[in-house]
Design an enzyme around this catalytic site. Structure first.
Site, PDB file in Angstrom:
ATOM      1  N   LYS A  70      30.091 -57.156 -35.482  1.00  0.00           N
ATOM      2  CA  LYS A  70      29.250 -57.305 -34.279  1.00  0.00           C
ATOM      3  C   LYS A  70      28.098 -58.302 -34.436  1.00  0.00           C
ATOM      4  CE  LYS A  70      29.990 -53.035 -31.726  1.00  0.00           C
ATOM      5  NZ  LYS A  70      29.285 -51.955 -31.031  1.00  0.00           N
ATOM      6  N   ASN A  91      29.521 -57.239 -28.623  1.00  0.00           N
ATOM      7  CA  ASN A  91      30.730 -56.408 -28.629  1.00  0.00           C
ATOM      8  C   ASN A  91      31.797 -56.948 -27.695  1.00  0.00           C
ATOM      9  OD1 ASN A  91      29.689 -55.613 -26.110  1.00  0.00           O
ATOM     10  ND2 ASN A  91      30.617 -53.595 -26.296  1.00  0.00           N
ATOM     11  N   ASP A 106      27.421 -52.421 -24.679  1.00  0.00           N
ATOM     12  CA  ASP A 106      27.132 -51.054 -25.127  1.00  0.00           C
ATOM     13  C   ASP A 106      25.938 -50.472 -24.359  1.00  0.00           C
ATOM     14  OD1 ASP A 106      29.128 -50.821 -27.088  1.00  0.00           O
ATOM     15  OD2 ASP A 106      27.900 -51.855 -28.573  1.00  0.00           O
ATOM     16  N   GLY A 132      19.566 -46.358 -35.862  1.00  0.00           N
ATOM     17  CA  GLY A 132      20.540 -47.233 -36.521  1.00  0.00           C
ATOM     18  C   GLY A 132      21.072 -48.284 -35.561  1.00  0.00           C
ATOM     19  N   GLY A 133      22.310 -48.736 -35.798  1.00  0.00           N
ATOM     20  CA  GLY A 133      22.909 -49.798 -35.002  1.00  0.00           C
ATOM     21  C   GLY A 133      23.045 -49.434 -33.529  1.00  0.00           C
ATOM     22  N   LYS A 159      11.482 -46.778 -42.497  1.00  0.00           N
ATOM     23  CA  LYS A 159      12.683 -47.587 -42.276  1.00  0.00           C
ATOM     24  C   LYS A 159      12.818 -47.990 -40.792  1.00  0.00           C
ATOM     25  CE  LYS A 159      17.612 -47.518 -43.305  1.00  0.00           C
ATOM     26  NZ  LYS A 159      18.750 -46.650 -43.624  1.00  0.00           N
ATOM     27  N   GLY A 248      29.080 -38.774 -25.392  1.00  0.00           N
ATOM     28  CA  GLY A 248      29.229 -40.228 -25.501  1.00  0.00           C
ATOM     29  C   GLY A 248      30.488 -40.816 -24.885  1.00  0.00           C
TER      30      GLY A 248
HETATM   31  P1  NAP Z   1      24.107 -46.030 -38.169  1.00  0.00           P
HETATM   32  O1  NAP Z   1      23.798 -47.459 -37.910  1.00  0.00           O
HETATM   33  O2  NAP Z   1      24.596 -45.619 -39.500  1.00  0.00           O
HETATM   34  O3  NAP Z   1      22.727 -45.227 -37.848  1.00  0.00           O
HETATM   35  C1  NAP Z   1      22.655 -43.863 -37.928  1.00  0.00           C
HETATM   36  C2  NAP Z   1      21.206 -43.373 -37.731  1.00  0.00           C
HETATM   37  O4  NAP Z   1      21.266 -41.980 -37.969  1.00  0.00           O
HETATM   38  C3  NAP Z   1      20.191 -43.930 -38.712  1.00  0.00           C
HETATM   39  O5  NAP Z   1      18.909 -43.890 -38.133  1.00  0.00           O
HETATM   40  C4  NAP Z   1      20.279 -42.940 -39.871  1.00  0.00           C
HETATM   41  O6  NAP Z   1      19.094 -42.782 -40.622  1.00  0.00           O
HETATM   42  C5  NAP Z   1      20.514 -41.652 -39.135  1.00  0.00           C
HETATM   43  N1  NAP Z   1      21.260 -40.721 -39.983  1.00  0.00           N
HETATM   44  C6  NAP Z   1      22.493 -40.901 -40.497  1.00  0.00           C
HETATM   45  N2  NAP Z   1      22.844 -39.827 -41.231  1.00  0.00           N
HETATM   46  C7  NAP Z   1      21.786 -38.974 -41.200  1.00  0.00           C
HETATM   47  C8  NAP Z   1      21.531 -37.717 -41.770  1.00  0.00           C
HETATM   48  N3  NAP Z   1      22.445 -37.093 -42.551  1.00  0.00           N
HETATM   49  N4  NAP Z   1      20.348 -37.131 -41.522  1.00  0.00           N
HETATM   50  C9  NAP Z   1      19.422 -37.748 -40.772  1.00  0.00           C
HETATM   51  N5  NAP Z   1      19.605 -38.964 -40.163  1.00  0.00           N
HETATM   52  C10 NAP Z   1      20.780 -39.559 -40.398  1.00  0.00           C
HETATM   53  O7  NAP Z   1      25.153 -45.471 -37.123  1.00  0.00           O
HETATM   54  P2  NAP Z   1      25.406 -45.983 -35.645  1.00  0.00           P
HETATM   55  O8  NAP Z   1      26.362 -47.106 -35.661  1.00  0.00           O
HETATM   56  O9  NAP Z   1      24.095 -46.175 -34.986  1.00  0.00           O
HETATM   57  O10 NAP Z   1      26.212 -44.748 -35.000  1.00  0.00           O
HETATM   58  C11 NAP Z   1      25.603 -43.513 -34.808  1.00  0.00           C
HETATM   59  C12 NAP Z   1      26.505 -42.601 -33.984  1.00  0.00           C
HETATM   60  O11 NAP Z   1      26.671 -43.142 -32.678  1.00  0.00           O
HETATM   61  C13 NAP Z   1      27.919 -42.396 -34.553  1.00  0.00           C
HETATM   62  O12 NAP Z   1      28.223 -41.044 -34.427  1.00  0.00           O
HETATM   63  C14 NAP Z   1      28.790 -43.206 -33.626  1.00  0.00           C
HETATM   64  O13 NAP Z   1      30.085 -42.681 -33.479  1.00  0.00           O
HETATM   65  C15 NAP Z   1      28.037 -43.076 -32.316  1.00  0.00           C
HETATM   66  N6  NAP Z   1      28.300 -44.196 -31.390  1.00  0.00           N
HETATM   67  C16 NAP Z   1      28.793 -43.910 -30.164  1.00  0.00           C
HETATM   68  C17 NAP Z   1      29.037 -44.925 -29.280  1.00  0.00           C
HETATM   69  C18 NAP Z   1      29.601 -44.625 -27.919  1.00  0.00           C
HETATM   70  O14 NAP Z   1      30.064 -45.549 -27.244  1.00  0.00           O
HETATM   71  N7  NAP Z   1      29.560 -43.413 -27.441  1.00  0.00           N
HETATM   72  C19 NAP Z   1      28.764 -46.258 -29.631  1.00  0.00           C
HETATM   73  C20 NAP Z   1      28.243 -46.512 -30.896  1.00  0.00           C
HETATM   74  C21 NAP Z   1      28.021 -45.464 -31.786  1.00  0.00           C
HETATM   75  P3  NAP Z   1      18.818 -43.611 -41.960  1.00  0.00           P
HETATM   76  O15 NAP Z   1      18.554 -44.999 -41.495  1.00  0.00           O
HETATM   77  O16 NAP Z   1      17.642 -42.921 -42.542  1.00  0.00           O
HETATM   78  O17 NAP Z   1      20.069 -43.510 -42.787  1.00  0.00           O
END
Ligand code: NAP
Length: 282
Positions: A70, A91, A106, A132-133, A159, A248
């Protein structure tokens, strides 16, 4: 029916076999009766530039871009739309006779579920769990909708701070540790609470962000961007505490609908895309 005139669309990612985009997109393409075909295209990171050149040479009309490409695809495009530039992720790519433009749909998918419920966030506070992302698109969507303050409630505030600063030219974005008193105060006044962490996603369905529901504004709308399972523990607890909720699925189908609209000019049938998604998930 696929013929010599059928225009090609797809999604590039690595791995890609899990992608639900072909199911969603082909359902909408079939429902609209337009002559397109959408497939999953596995592209390893080291092959990204060759794949983009190849798709252009093959005259693909456009493609979606998923993890891990991305951000990496941005310098390979002729133009990147402002929202995608700020979010830092593309995307969706449109190929206009060899000129490639990148978009981010998105944030539109995320906002679609709020807009269709007439949830007006202008002047209101939204609390996001995680930074996160995916949170980047959510923040942009909320700031575009006039949200007065977006609070990033996270486990690691140091962070998340640079992310808040990056978006600060576009609105008020603050950070708090999700178990501290300051966060409880924000939860008390928020109109929207969103889980953007993967906590609770299949297979670890018992995981949940640490929310004390007694501190959350009872009128707050609660949104989990996770779509597997359909109801996370977070959403179940929110519903049991009387909150209106959404998962979602609508965001996922919505970002796909916005992409298909960009490629074809049609207004896709979002309900049909959601139905196809739910069927595929179950
Ligand atoms: P990501 O970049 O890995 O970011 C995840 C965030 O959650 C970060 O802030 C991370 O904190 C935190 N986190 C992860 N594990 C944790 C834990 N065990 N305890 C506390 N905080 C935690 O992931 P992402 O790409 O943003 O995706 C996040 C979710 O969104 C996923 O479930 C994905 O399937 C969903 N999503 C859905 C859609 C949709 O269209 N519905 C689109 C995109 C993503 P740290 O930085 O401290 O690790």
């Amino acid at each position: 029916m696929i013929t010599g005139r059928t225009q090609n669309l797809g999604v590039i990612g690595w791995p890609i076999a899990h992608s639900l985009s072909p199911v969603i997109q082909n359902a909408a393409i079939e429902a609209a009766g337009v002559d397109y075909n959408y497939t999953a295209l596995p592209v390893a990171p080291e092959n990204l530039a060759a794949a983009v050149a190849g798709l252009k040479a093959l005259n693909y009309r456009g493609w979606n871009v998923t993890i891990p490409h991305k951000a990496a695809i941005m310098p390979l495009l002729d133009e990147v739309d402002k929202a995608a530039e700020i979010i830092g992720a593309v995307n969706t790519v449109i190929n206009d006779n060899g000129r490639l433009t990148g978009y981010n749909t998105d944030y539109l998918g995320f906002m679609g579920a709020l807009n269709s419920r007439k949830i007006d966030l202008a002047g209101k506070t939204a609390v996001l769990l995680g930074a996160g992302g995916a949170a980047r698109a959510v923040i942009w969507g909320l700031l575009q909708a006039g949200t007065a303050e977006v609070v990033l409630a996270v486990r690691n505030p140091a962070k998340a701070q640079p992310l808040a600063e990056e978006f600060s030219p576009y609105g008020k974005v603050t950070v708090c540790h999700w178990t501290e008193d300051l966060c409880a105060e924000q939860l008390k006044k928020c109109s929207l609470l969103v889980n953007t962490t993967p906590l609770g996603m299949t297979p670890k369905v018992e995981a949940c962000p640490p929310v004390d529901w007694s501190t959350v504004n009872p009128d707050a709308f609660v949104y989990d961007i996770i779509y597997t399972p359909a109801e996370t523990r977070f959403l179940r607890e929110a519903r049991e505490h009387g909150h209106a909720v959404v998962n979602g699925e609508e965001m996922l189908a919505g970002q796909g609908a916005e992409a298909l609209k960009l490629w074809t000019g049609i207004q896709p049938d979002l309900g049909c895309m959601q139905k196809a998604l739910r069927k595929a998930l179950s």
